[in-house]
Motif scaffolding. Structure first.
Motif, PDB file in Angstrom:
ATOM      1  N   GLN A   1      13.052  23.900  -1.009  1.00 52.45           N
ATOM      2  CA  GLN A   1      13.916  24.189   0.118  1.00 52.45           C
ATOM      3  C   GLN A   1      13.867  23.064   1.144  1.00 52.45           C
ATOM      4  O   GLN A   1      14.900  22.708   1.768  1.00 52.45           O
ATOM      5  CB  GLN A   1      13.504  25.518   0.758  1.00 52.45           C
ATOM      6  CG  GLN A   1      13.751  26.740  -0.107  1.00 52.45           C
ATOM      7  CD  GLN A   1      15.229  26.936  -0.407  1.00 52.45           C
ATOM      8  OE1 GLN A   1      16.120  26.642   0.427  1.00 52.45           O
ATOM      9  NE2 GLN A   1      15.515  27.406  -1.623  1.00 52.45           N
ATOM     10  N   ILE A   2      12.692  22.494   1.345  1.00 54.54           N
ATOM     11  CA  ILE A   2      12.584  21.370   2.287  1.00 54.54           C
ATOM     12  C   ILE A   2      13.385  20.183   1.782  1.00 54.54           C
ATOM     13  O   ILE A   2      14.090  19.487   2.550  1.00 54.54           O
ATOM     14  CB  ILE A   2      11.106  21.010   2.497  1.00 54.54           C
ATOM     15  CG1 ILE A   2      10.377  22.159   3.224  1.00 54.54           C
ATOM     16  CG2 ILE A   2      10.979  19.715   3.284  1.00 54.54           C
ATOM     17  CD1 ILE A   2       8.891  21.944   3.358  1.00 54.54           C
ATOM     18  N   ARG A   3      13.335  19.900   0.516  1.00 59.07           N
ATOM     19  CA  ARG A   3      14.138  18.808  -0.059  1.00 59.07           C
ATOM     20  C   ARG A   3      15.636  19.061   0.114  1.00 59.07           C
ATOM     21  O   ARG A   3      16.411  18.163   0.450  1.00 59.07           O
ATOM     22  CB  ARG A   3      13.790  18.652  -1.536  1.00 59.07           C
ATOM     23  CG  ARG A   3      12.414  18.055  -1.785  1.00 59.07           C
ATOM     24  CD  ARG A   3      12.128  18.011  -3.267  1.00 59.07           C
ATOM     25  NE  ARG A   3      10.799  17.417  -3.544  1.00 59.07           N
ATOM     26  CZ  ARG A   3      10.246  17.357  -4.748  1.00 59.07           C
ATOM     27  NH1 ARG A   3      10.899  17.868  -5.804  1.00 59.07           N
ATOM     28  NH2 ARG A   3       9.058  16.804  -4.898  1.00 59.07           N
ATOM     29  N   LEU A   4      16.007  20.315  -0.128  1.00 57.89           N
ATOM     30  CA  LEU A   4      17.425  20.648   0.012  1.00 57.89           C
ATOM     31  C   LEU A   4      17.881  20.506   1.464  1.00 57.89           C
ATOM     32  O   LEU A   4      19.034  20.104   1.741  1.00 57.89           O
ATOM     33  CB  LEU A   4      17.671  22.082  -0.474  1.00 57.89           C
ATOM     34  CG  LEU A   4      17.511  22.296  -1.986  1.00 57.89           C
ATOM     35  CD1 LEU A   4      17.670  23.776  -2.340  1.00 57.89           C
ATOM     36  CD2 LEU A   4      18.536  21.463  -2.752  1.00 57.89           C
ATOM     37  N   SER A   5      16.940  20.835   2.409  1.00 59.47           N
ATOM     38  CA  SER A   5      17.312  20.686   3.815  1.00 59.47           C
ATOM     39  C   SER A   5      17.528  19.229   4.186  1.00 59.47           C
ATOM     40  O   SER A   5      18.387  18.892   5.011  1.00 59.47           O
ATOM     41  CB  SER A   5      16.244  21.310   4.705  1.00 59.47           C
ATOM     42  OG  SER A   5      15.035  20.574   4.610  1.00 59.47           O
ATOM     43  N   ARG A   6      16.769  18.340   3.600  1.00 59.47           N
ATOM     44  CA  ARG A   6      16.955  16.921   3.844  1.00 59.47           C
ATOM     45  C   ARG A   6      18.322  16.460   3.317  1.00 59.47           C
ATOM     46  O   ARG A   6      19.022  15.662   3.928  1.00 59.47           O
ATOM     47  CB  ARG A   6      15.854  16.116   3.173  1.00 59.47           C
ATOM     48  CG  ARG A   6      14.503  16.250   3.870  1.00 59.47           C
ATOM     49  CD  ARG A   6      13.472  15.443   3.110  1.00 59.47           C
ATOM     50  NE  ARG A   6      12.153  15.528   3.742  1.00 59.47           N
ATOM     51  CZ  ARG A   6      11.052  14.974   3.238  1.00 59.47           C
ATOM     52  NH1 ARG A   6      11.114  14.307   2.089  1.00 59.47           N
ATOM     53  NH2 ARG A   6       9.904  15.116   3.882  1.00 59.47           N
ATOM     54  N   MET A   7      18.627  16.956   2.135  1.00 63.00           N
ATOM     55  CA  MET A   7      19.908  16.562   1.528  1.00 63.00           C
ATOM     56  C   MET A   7      21.093  17.139   2.312  1.00 63.00           C
ATOM     57  O   MET A   7      22.181  16.562   2.326  1.00 63.00           O
ATOM     58  CB  MET A   7      19.962  17.041   0.084  1.00 63.00           C
ATOM     59  CG  MET A   7      18.905  16.391  -0.804  1.00 63.00           C
ATOM     60  SD  MET A   7      18.864  17.107  -2.460  1.00 63.00           S
ATOM     61  CE  MET A   7      20.532  16.770  -2.986  1.00 63.00           C
ATOM     62  N   ALA A   8      20.913  18.264   2.982  1.00 62.88           N
ATOM     63  CA  ALA A   8      22.027  18.902   3.701  1.00 62.88           C
ATOM     64  C   ALA A   8      22.311  18.228   5.023  1.00 62.88           C
ATOM     65  O   ALA A   8      23.356  18.473   5.629  1.00 62.88           O
ATOM     66  CB  ALA A   8      21.708  20.375   3.924  1.00 62.88           C
ATOM     67  N   GLY A   9      21.394  17.395   5.507  1.00 65.91           N
ATOM     68  CA  GLY A   9      21.617  16.718   6.780  1.00 65.91           C
ATOM     69  C   GLY A   9      21.235  17.616   7.938  1.00 65.91           C
ATOM     70  O   GLY A   9      20.373  18.494   7.822  1.00 65.91           O
ATOM     71  N   ASN A  10      21.966  17.379   9.081  1.00 63.42           N
ATOM     72  CA  ASN A  10      21.644  18.126  10.290  1.00 63.42           C
ATOM     73  C   ASN A  10      22.538  19.331  10.512  1.00 63.42           C
ATOM     74  O   ASN A  10      22.561  19.911  11.592  1.00 63.42           O
ATOM     75  CB  ASN A  10      21.752  17.214  11.515  1.00 63.42           C
ATOM     76  CG  ASN A  10      20.696  16.108  11.481  1.00 63.42           C
ATOM     77  OD1 ASN A  10      19.604  16.344  10.993  1.00 63.42           O
ATOM     78  ND2 ASN A  10      21.055  14.936  11.996  1.00 63.42           N
ATOM     79  N   GLY A  11      23.232  19.738   9.529  1.00 59.76           N
ATOM     80  CA  GLY A  11      24.174  20.839   9.701  1.00 59.76           C
ATOM     81  C   GLY A  11      23.539  22.203   9.478  1.00 59.76           C
ATOM     82  O   GLY A  11      22.321  22.393   9.465  1.00 59.76           O
ATOM     83  N   GLU A  12      24.468  23.147   9.289  1.00 58.24           N
ATOM     84  CA  GLU A  12      24.048  24.532   9.089  1.00 58.24           C
ATOM     85  C   GLU A  12      23.229  24.692   7.821  1.00 58.24           C
ATOM     86  O   GLU A  12      22.313  25.511   7.767  1.00 58.24           O
ATOM     87  CB  GLU A  12      25.304  25.416   9.034  1.00 58.24           C
ATOM     88  CG  GLU A  12      24.972  26.879   8.914  1.00 58.24           C
ATOM     89  CD  GLU A  12      26.235  27.733   8.870  1.00 58.24           C
ATOM     90  OE1 GLU A  12      26.077  28.943   8.565  1.00 58.24           O
ATOM     91  OE2 GLU A  12      27.328  27.207   9.131  1.00 58.24           O
ATOM     92  N   GLY A  13      23.490  23.909   6.780  1.00 62.48           N
ATOM     93  CA  GLY A  13      22.768  24.014   5.522  1.00 62.48           C
ATOM     94  C   GLY A  13      21.294  23.696   5.688  1.00 62.48           C
ATOM     95  O   GLY A  13      20.419  24.320   5.085  1.00 62.48           O
ATOM     96  N   MET A  14      21.001  22.691   6.563  1.00 63.40           N
ATOM     97  CA  MET A  14      19.611  22.320   6.778  1.00 63.40           C
ATOM     98  C   MET A  14      18.847  23.492   7.400  1.00 63.40           C
ATOM     99  O   MET A  14      17.733  23.811   7.004  1.00 63.40           O
ATOM    100  CB  MET A  14      19.537  21.091   7.689  1.00 63.40           C
ATOM    101  CG  MET A  14      18.098  20.639   7.956  1.00 63.40           C
ATOM    102  SD  MET A  14      18.043  19.329   9.186  1.00 63.40           S
ATOM    103  CE  MET A  14      18.525  20.259  10.655  1.00 63.40           C
ATOM    104  N   HIS A  15      19.457  24.133   8.404  1.00 68.61           N
ATOM    105  CA  HIS A  15      18.796  25.248   9.063  1.00 68.61           C
ATOM    106  C   HIS A  15      18.567  26.419   8.102  1.00 68.61           C
ATOM    107  O   HIS A  15      17.521  27.088   8.164  1.00 68.61           O
ATOM    108  CB  HIS A  15      19.628  25.703  10.271  1.00 68.61           C
ATOM    109  CG  HIS A  15      19.666  24.686  11.373  1.00 68.61           C
ATOM    110  ND1 HIS A  15      18.581  24.387  12.176  1.00 68.61           N
ATOM    111  CD2 HIS A  15      20.672  23.850  11.800  1.00 68.61           C
ATOM    112  CE1 HIS A  15      18.908  23.449  13.040  1.00 68.61           C
ATOM    113  NE2 HIS A  15      20.193  23.098  12.829  1.00 68.61           N
TER     114      HIS A  15
END
Length: 457
Positions: free
Chosen positions: A275-289
């Motif tokens: 999940q942490i890796r995916l948050s990095r890939m999502a950037g600073n948007g809603e996906g990261m949160h």
């Protein structure tokens, strides 16, 4: 001295027996000499007395001219001596002129070389012993012969004297047989037993079975030694099994903990990392949160699982006291095994951590056994004070069983749960009692002395 005890016993038997033999032999010799002296003195006096009385009779009246009246003057020739024996008067050519009753066997004991004036011992053809004395009558052509048979004069003494050699021989044979039996049936088996004990590896070897040659006491000693050695071997095997059980339980617990860590926290941590890796890939948007929130939730699950594992290994609620600890344990076990448990604790009872932990583990094992083996659905538990003891007992409604609370038997037969419960109570100075009847559940009772905790520590 104790090292040579067997030799001392042998001499203690042999020396008194030899002393008896020597004293008996000396007494027998003195007895023979005394009888010989009495017999010689008797016949010598009788021969001299008769010869002196016959010396007063005129020589012309000897032979056929001696009248019966004159013979009657010598009562010894008509009635015989007042004591056993006989007297005869013989001529120089050996003819018997006259004699007392009983002198018929003179020919059987007469010897030409019998000394004059001295008593001697002579045996007849049948082996009977006589003491005989020859004394000359005044003039030298007549002789008085006095004799006595030992059987007549000293009959009882003679018979006893003849028995003495037989008795001594029997005693000697008995002593030799006793020494032989002592050597064969006691000393030799004891030596063999000592040698066997010296080479016996205690806890590994078994001695030989009882020796049929040895006395019963040695056989009993061998039987006891065999039982002790067998018990030592069984204890060694039991200790080895116990150590193996401990190692196996430890390894099993390690494997279980590793499996729990692998299937629980490690998997959740892996998911959290993802999940942490995916948050990095999502950037600073809603996906990261969103991914970070899922990672946080997963981390909380990991913490909860690890806390539960720590609580299982070392329950922290034990420090809350007896009542809170046992109540919390009952609730957890009820949820885990899906069983109804009622717990009643006397608030006046206080236990230290060590004894409380023993009750804690015993209750865990008891509930597990009741559910797994007895299919129990209900259990009542109670802690109370009884006299000078603290009692913890729990009773289930399971199938029950026939208990055998021998520790070694439990270990050998594989009942490790009951064996562990029993061992825990022994370590804290208490005792474990189990009452059960097939079909009527089981009652487990732990009894510990009610002592101050400072003294218990």
């Amino acid at each position: 001295m104790r090292r040579h005890l067997l030799l001392i016993i042998t001499f203690a038997i042999l020396l008194p027996a030899l002393a008896v033999l020597l004293v008996s032999g000396f007494g027998l010799m003195q007895h023979e000499w005394a009888m010989e002296s009495v017999a010689r003195s008797y016949v010598q006096d009788m021969a001299e007395n008769v010869a002196s009385r016959l010396a007063g009779i005129e020589t012309r009246k000897w032979g056929s001219e001696l009248t019966s009246i004159e013979i009657r003057r010598f009562r010894v020739f008509t009635w015989g001596p007042s004591l056993p024996g006989w007297v005869a008067v013989v001529a120089a050519d050996g003819r018997i002129l006259f004699s007392s009753p009983g002198a018929d066997n003179l020919a059987a004991i007469w010897r030409p070389n019998i000394p004059i004036g001295r008593a001697v011992e002579i045996k007849d053809r049948e082996g009977n012993l006589y003491t005989i004395a020859v004394n000359p009558v005044s003039g030298g052509d007549r002789y008085v012969i006095a004799a006595v048979a030992w059987d007549q004069l000293l009959g009882p003494l003679v018979r006893v004297g003849r028995l003495w050699p037989i008795l001594i021989l029997l005693m000697a044979v008995g002593i030799l047989l006793a020494l032989w039996a002592l050597w064969k049936w006691l000393i030799v088996p004891l030596r063999d037993l000592v040698e066997e004990i010296e080479t016996l590896r205690w806890g590994k070897d078994l001695p030989a079975l009882p020796d049929p040659v040895a006395v019963s006491e040695i056989g009993s000693l061998r039987t006891v030694l065999y039982r002790l050695a067998r018990t030592a071997v069984e204890r060694t095997l039991l200790r080895n099994r116990y150590v193996n059980d401990i190692v196996r339980v430890q390894e099993g617990e390690k494997s279980r903990i590793a499996r729990e860590l692998h299937d629980g926290p490690i998997q959740n941590i892996t998911a959290m990392i993802q999940q942490i890796r995916l948050s990095r890939m999502a950037g600073n948007g809603e996906g990261m949160h969103r991914h970070l929130a899922i990672a946080e939730e997963t981390a909380q699950v990991v913490v909860r699982e690890l806390r539960e594992m720590c609580d299982e290994l070392s329950p922290p609620w034990i420090d809350l006291g007896l009542e809170q600890a046992m109540t919390e344990l009952a609730n957890r076990l009820a949820r885990h095994y899906n069983i109804f448990i009622s717990m009643d604790v006397d608030d006046s009872v206080e236990l230290g951590r060590e004894r409380l932990l023993s009750l804690f583990r015993i209750f865990q094992e008891g509930v597990s056994n009741a559910v797994r083996h007895g299919q129990a659905t209900e259990m009542r538990a109670e802690v109370f004070r009884k006299g000078e003891a603290v009692v913890f007992e729990f009773h289930d409604n399971g199938k029950g069983f026939e208990p055998d609370m021998n520790y070694e038997t439990l270990r050998v037969e594989g009942h490790r749960g009951l064996a562990n419960m029993l061992e825990r109570m022994m370590l804290v100075g208490g005792r474990l009692e189990v009452e059960s009847v097939p079909g009527n559940g089981a009652l487990v009772r732990c009894v510990m002395p009610d002592i101050p905790e400072a003294a218990a520590v």
